[in-house]
Structures are given as structure tokens and as C-alpha cells.
Design an enzyme around this catalytic site. Structure first.
Site, PDB file in Angstrom:
ATOM      1  N   TYR A  84      -6.291  13.075 -13.551  1.00  0.00           N
ATOM      2  CA  TYR A  84      -7.196  11.916 -13.437  1.00  0.00           C
ATOM      3  C   TYR A  84      -8.647  12.317 -13.183  1.00  0.00           C
ATOM      4  O   TYR A  84      -9.460  11.448 -12.827  1.00  0.00           O
ATOM      5  CB  TYR A  84      -6.799  11.037 -12.245  1.00  0.00           C
ATOM      6  N   CYS A  90      -0.977  28.969 -14.728  1.00  0.00           N
ATOM      7  CA  CYS A  90      -1.494  29.484 -15.998  1.00  0.00           C
ATOM      8  C   CYS A  90      -2.014  28.365 -16.883  1.00  0.00           C
ATOM      9  O   CYS A  90      -1.419  28.049 -17.928  1.00  0.00           O
ATOM     10  CB  CYS A  90      -0.412  30.287 -16.704  1.00  0.00           C
ATOM     11  N   GLU A  91      -3.055  27.728 -16.453  1.00  0.00           N
ATOM     12  CA  GLU A  91      -3.717  26.644 -17.182  1.00  0.00           C
ATOM     13  C   GLU A  91      -5.189  26.695 -16.828  1.00  0.00           C
ATOM     14  O   GLU A  91      -5.525  26.755 -15.638  1.00  0.00           O
ATOM     15  CB  GLU A  91      -3.206  25.265 -16.715  1.00  0.00           C
ATOM     16  N   PRO A  98       0.817  -1.214   0.000  1.00  0.00           N
ATOM     17  CA  PRO A  98       0.000   0.000   0.000  1.00  0.00           C
ATOM     18  C   PRO A  98       0.854   1.269   0.000  1.00  0.00           C
ATOM     19  O   PRO A  98       1.868   1.345   0.692  1.00  0.00           O
ATOM     20  CB  PRO A  98      -0.762  -0.103   1.328  1.00  0.00           C
ATOM     21  N   GLY A  99       0.469   2.228  -0.791  1.00  0.00           N
ATOM     22  CA  GLY A  99       1.106   3.544  -0.748  1.00  0.00           C
ATOM     23  C   GLY A  99       0.067   4.547  -0.298  1.00  0.00           C
ATOM     24  O   GLY A  99       0.071   5.055   0.823  1.00  0.00           O
ATOM     25  N   ARG A 100      -0.919   4.773  -1.196  1.00  0.00           N
ATOM     26  CA  ARG A 100      -1.989   5.741  -0.929  1.00  0.00           C
ATOM     27  C   ARG A 100      -2.681   5.478   0.421  1.00  0.00           C
ATOM     28  O   ARG A 100      -2.917   6.413   1.186  1.00  0.00           O
ATOM     29  CB  ARG A 100      -3.026   5.605  -2.048  1.00  0.00           C
ATOM     30  N   TYR A 155       0.608  11.127  -3.293  1.00  0.00           N
ATOM     31  CA  TYR A 155       0.803  11.459  -4.719  1.00  0.00           C
ATOM     32  C   TYR A 155       0.567  12.929  -5.063  1.00  0.00           C
ATOM     33  O   TYR A 155       0.582  13.274  -6.238  1.00  0.00           O
ATOM     34  CB  TYR A 155      -0.086  10.582  -5.618  1.00  0.00           C
TER      35      TYR A 155
HETATM   36  N1  LLP Z   1       3.095  -1.375  -5.958  1.00  0.00           N
HETATM   37  C1  LLP Z   1       3.382  -1.077  -7.238  1.00  0.00           C
HETATM   38  C2  LLP Z   1       4.169  -2.005  -8.024  1.00  0.00           C
HETATM   39  C3  LLP Z   1       2.907   0.111  -7.804  1.00  0.00           C
HETATM   40  O1  LLP Z   1       3.177   0.390  -9.076  1.00  0.00           O
HETATM   41  C4  LLP Z   1       2.148   0.998  -7.013  1.00  0.00           C
HETATM   42  C5  LLP Z   1       1.642   2.253  -7.564  1.00  0.00           C
HETATM   43  C6  LLP Z   1       1.912   0.648  -5.676  1.00  0.00           C
HETATM   44  C7  LLP Z   1       2.386  -0.547  -5.181  1.00  0.00           C
HETATM   45  C8  LLP Z   1       1.155   1.537  -4.727  1.00  0.00           C
HETATM   46  O2  LLP Z   1      -0.151   1.771  -5.132  1.00  0.00           O
HETATM   47  P1  LLP Z   1      -1.162   2.441  -4.078  1.00  0.00           P
HETATM   48  O3  LLP Z   1      -1.372   1.502  -2.943  1.00  0.00           O
HETATM   49  O4  LLP Z   1      -0.554   3.704  -3.621  1.00  0.00           O
HETATM   50  O5  LLP Z   1      -2.406   2.691  -4.844  1.00  0.00           O
HETATM   51  N2  LLP Z   1      -0.083   8.689  -9.243  1.00  0.00           N
HETATM   52  C9  LLP Z   1      -1.291   7.893  -9.090  1.00  0.00           C
HETATM   53  C10 LLP Z   1      -1.012   6.536  -8.559  1.00  0.00           C
HETATM   54  C11 LLP Z   1       0.006   5.785  -9.377  1.00  0.00           C
HETATM   55  C12 LLP Z   1       0.486   4.632  -8.610  1.00  0.00           C
HETATM   56  C13 LLP Z   1       1.498   3.871  -9.362  1.00  0.00           C
HETATM   57  N3  LLP Z   1       1.893   2.669  -8.727  1.00  0.00           N
HETATM   58  C14 LLP Z   1      -2.305   8.660  -8.257  1.00  0.00           C
HETATM   59  O6  LLP Z   1      -2.067   9.815  -7.929  1.00  0.00           O
HETATM   60  O7  LLP Z   1      -3.379   8.148  -7.948  1.00  0.00           O
END
Ligand code: LLP
Length: 471
Positions: free
Chosen positions: A371, A398-399, A328-330, A427
């Protein structure tokens, strides 16, 4: 430890910023419930002056101290989410590692908390690796992802002693084998597979479909060739496979569907080439609430879906149950972060729209422009005021596409007023730019009535340094 020294160097706010009654009584909570409570940090509350407070700090006080726009991260929410992940997943499948995907917010102070909470961490570039190294993040708990890692990045990762590298192309298999050979290392690797499964999220954030740059496709036969090729390399130890479908994923079924398919493929590869699936990762992608009426499943629901599917797949295909990692990231940092902006010009076009311009925008949060992501907007000075106006919150870049929140309900907004965007922790700053030569905002971490700066606001000297340093 170096990272502790780092933390202690960070400035701390003195007590005036503490919200006197940051532990609300039940009565106060009920009476003063902020409409966005479910998407704001868990400590979000009203200060004694009726303003938004986070982590026991009055948000307007923070902006007066650190400037605007300001990103505020709540340490309690961050730790709570980490514990929710660990608890939910290990309850369903004890041998699970939670691997924070640092691309969501790579920052030494955050890495330190991730480490203290016992999570692993992944990086996708040498830059993210540098952040992890700056925080002394244990190398053996790290994984290097990315679809096009360079030689220098791989050398750096191997020198640091990184635990895992997830390979994404035939060129990478060869390159890493070569680099590992030169450094005398037998490197543990996973292979990123593409299962051709649609997680029903935005096209630009779907990664596990056939038409994707990521991963070895099972459908085209690339995945089989990659397994065979990787197993033949002297300096690589193939410990497992990985996939990541995309994000944010609000549905559970795509995970179980993909898990079944990839485990079936893994059993096939065991039979054909002797692949030993010691480790398995169904990626990240867990959703968060950006607006109050679209909330994600509970973490325990994701955990159950994934654990049940892995057990079932292992049983069906005769595999030993592997170590599992989720990425998890987000969902780790998203809810902890809140962006705060100051209102400048207000333009009303009768019968069309009212634009409320703020002092940030697509330079610090490009997600709405890229998005069509939705954000809620909280009036910081009066979160509970009646919202009798529909406005569009625009940025200062400026967009025409520089809009942060379209058609949101707000009270009559005034110039100088502060607006907070919940769920801004993932992000936003990581995809920030210096478009229009705008400096990027400061970031504070709040906890228990205190704030510390974890990233300073950029200066014009920062912007000029990379050009003027040339002579
Ligand atoms: N693992 C891999 C291999 C990934 O490519 C990603 C995200 C994650 C984990 C983490 O995903 P998460 O749990 O954060 O959803 N910029 C975009 C999101 C792109 C994420 C790319 N890869 C946004 O702002 O929503």
C-alpha cells in the site's frame, strides 16, 4: 476458566527487565520526550540507560531475551484504547457495541483482553474463529464477517453459538439458511451493504465503493433483492444492516454521508418488505498515526460524527434508534504494537541513497510494499539523538520492493543497532508470510515492567512440518 489457565502458562520475565524508573517525573518527560511519542505506545519512555522502553521494559533487553525481529505489544495502550472507544462512543450514543475486528491481530492473549474490556469481536475465517474459541470468547458477543464463508466455517460458527453472522452474497444467504436449518438454529444475521461512497483511502483498502467485491450494492439494486430474499428465509432472523467503507479513514464526512444513505435505504426496505432495523453498523476504518505529522481525528470526533448522523437519519426517516456496533481493528491494536529489527548491512550509493538492511521486512510487514504505507523509525538505543542522515530501511527478502521505510531521518546508523517501527500492531503479523522460508517473529506483551511471550518465534521445524507430516 480455560483462558485464564492459558494466560498463567505464559512465561513471565523476571525483574531485571523492569525499568527502574518507569514512572517518569514531569521534568524527565519534558526533557526526554521521544519525537515519535504520539505514535508510540502510551508507556513509551526512556530507560535509565537512555534507550527506548515500552511498558516499563527496556527494548534492547527484550530483544536479548526473545530474539530479533521482535513484536512488542503494550497492554496499557491496548486497554486504554479500548476504554477510549467505549467511553467516546457510549457518551454520544449509549447503545453502542465496540466490536474488535480481530483480523487486525488475532491472538488468544489479545482476545482475552478484548473480552475483559467488554468489547465484542468479529472474525472473518474459521481460523480467526478458532483463535476466539481458544480464548473462550463469548459466542454471543461475536460476529462472523467475510465475503465468502464456507459451509464448514458456518457449521463451526453455529455450533459455537455465534451471536451474529453478516451475510455478503446471495449464495451465502442460501447456504446459511440451509446450514441453520440442518442444525435447528434460527440465526441472527445482518446484511453487508455497499453504499458506493469513497472514503478517500488507498484503492486496495477501499471497500464501500461500487467497484468492490464486498457487500450488496444499493446502487445496482442487489441490496433490495438481498433484503427481500433474506427476509423470506425460514432459518434467518434479519436484525439489521452493515457497511464498511474501507480503512484507514482520516475524514469524518464519509461516515455521515454513508449513514444517511443506508438509513434512507433501510426505511425504504421497512416500507416495502417490513425490515425491522434493530441493529446498525457503520463498520470500522478508524485511522491511527503511522508518522508523527499525519495524526487521525480523536476517537470522540468519530463518535460524534457517527452518533449525530444516526440520530438525524432515524429522525428524518422515522426509524427507531437501533443498537449500533462499530468495528475497529487497526485503531484498537495498531498503536499498541511496535516492531523491532536489528541492522545488518549498510550500503551507501553516493548521491543516490543509503540502504540500511534489517533482519525482517516484507515477510512480517508487507504494508509498505502493498500500500506504500509509511512508517517512522526510532533508533532504540538513542531515540533522542540528532537525526542527521536520510536513509531507506530495507528488509532481508529477495525483492527490491522489500522496503520498510523510505527516506527516514536517522542518526548515523551502525550494524547491530536496533530500529523500532511504531504503529506496527495491526495487519503486519496477520499478513505475514514465510516468503524465502523465513520464520515469523516472536511477540511479547509488556505491562508494568514485565513481559510475557504471547506468540513464539517460528522454527524451521514449523516450516517443514506441513510437508514432512505427509508420510
Ligand atoms: N469491518 C469490516 C467489515 C472490515 O472489512 C474491516 C477491515 C474492518 C471492520 C476493520 O477495519 P479497521 O478498523 O481495522 O480499519 N490489510 C489492510 C486493511 C484491510 C482491512 C480489511 N477490512 C491494512 O493493512 O491496512
Amino acid at each position: 476458566m480455560q483462558s485464564r489457565a492459558y494466560a498463567s502458562r505464559l512465561p513471565r520475565l523476571a525483574s531485571p527487565h523492569r525499568v527502574a524508573n518507569s514512572e517518569p517525573s514531569d521534568q524527565k518527560t519534558v526533557m526526554s520526550r521521544i519525537p515519535e511519542a504520539e505514535i508510540l505506545p502510551i508507556t513509551a519512555n526512556l530507560s535509565d540507560s537512555g534507550r527506548l522502553a515500552i511498558g516499563g521494559c527496556d527494548v534492547r533487553d527484550l530483544v536479548e531475551q526473545y530474539g530479533s525481529p521482535l513484536y512488542i505489544y503494550d497492554e496499557a495502550t491496548l486497554r486504554d484504547v479500548c476504554r477510549d472507544f467505549v467511553g467516546s462512543f457510549t457518551a454520544e450514543y449509549p447503545n453502542t457495541h465496540i466490536e474488535y475486528s480481530s483480523k487486525a491481530f488475532a491472538n488468544p492473549a489479545v482476545s482475552k483482553i478484548i473480552e475483559e474490556e467488554g468489547l465484542d469481536m468479529d472474525v472473518v475465517t474459521g481460523g480467526e474463529l478458532a483463535v476466539a474459541i481458544a480464548a473462550d470468547f463469548p459466542a454471543e458477543r461475536m460476529n462472523f464477517h467475510g465475503n465468502n464463508k464456507g459451509r464448514e466455517e458456518l457449521v463451526e460458527a453455529l455450533r459455537y453459538g455465534i451471536g451474529l453472522i453478516t451475510l455478503d452474497s446471495f449464495a451465502e444467504i442460501e447456504l446459511l439458511n440451509e446450514v441453520a436449518g440442518e442444525l435447528g438454529v434460527k440465526q441472527q444475521v445482518m446484511l453487508r451493504l455497499s453504499p458506493s461512497i469513497d472514503p478517500h483511502t488507498h484503492m486496495l483498502t477501499s471497500t464501500g465503493i461500487l467497484d468492490s467485491k464486498f457487500g450488496f450494492s444499493i446502487e445496482t439494486g442487489d441490496a433490495e433483492v438481498a433484503v427481500k430474499q433474506a427476509l423470506e428465509q425460514d432459518n434467518l432472523d434479519v436484525v439489521g444492516v452493515h457497511f464498511h467503507l474501507g480503512s484507514p479513514i482520516f475524514e469524518l464526512e464519509p461516515y455521515s454521508e454513508a449513514i444517511d444513505y443506508v438509513l434512507k435505504f433501510s426505511a425504504d426496505m421497512r416500507d416495502k418488505y417490513g425490515l425491522d432495523l434493530k441493529r446498525f453498523s457503520p463498520g470500522g476504518g478508524f485511522a491511527i498515526g503511522y508518522v508523527s505529522d499525519t495524526l487521525p481525528p480523536a476517537m470522540s470526533d468519530y463518535a460524534k460524527e457517527i452518533a449525530v448522523a444516526i440520530r438525524k437519519g432515524c429522525d428524518t426517516y422515522g426509524l427507531d434508534e437501533p443498537i449500533v456496533s462499530v468495528e475497529p481493528g487497526r485503531a484498537i491494536v495498531g498503536r499498541a504494537g511496535v516492531a523491532v529489527y536489528t541492522v545488518g548491512g549498510i550500503k551507501t550509493i553516493p548521491d543516490v541513497r543509503t540502504y540500511v538492511s534489517v533482519d525482517g521486512g516484507m515477510g512480517d510487514n508487507i504494508r509498505p510494499a502493498l500500500y506504500d504505507s509509511e512508517y517512522a523509525v526510532v533508533p532504540v538505543d538513542r531515540p533522542n539523538a540528532v537525526r542527521n542522515q536520510i536513509v531507506t530501511v530495507a528488509g532481508k527478502f529477495c525483492e527490491s520492493g522489500d522496503v520498510l521505510a523510505r527516506d527516514v531521518d536517522l542518526p548515523e546508523v551502525e550494524t547491530g543497532e536496533l530500529l523500532a517501527l511504531p504503529a506496527s500492531g495491526a495487519y503486519c503479523l496477520m499478513m505475514a508470510s514465510n516468503y524465502n522460508m523465513q520464520t515469523r517473529p516472536a511477540v511479547v506483551m509488556v505491562n508494568d515492567g514485565e513481559a510475557r511471550l504471547i506468540r513464539r518465534r517460528e522454527t524451521y521445524s514449523d516450516l517443514l512440518a506441513s510437508s514432512l507430516d505427509l508420510d
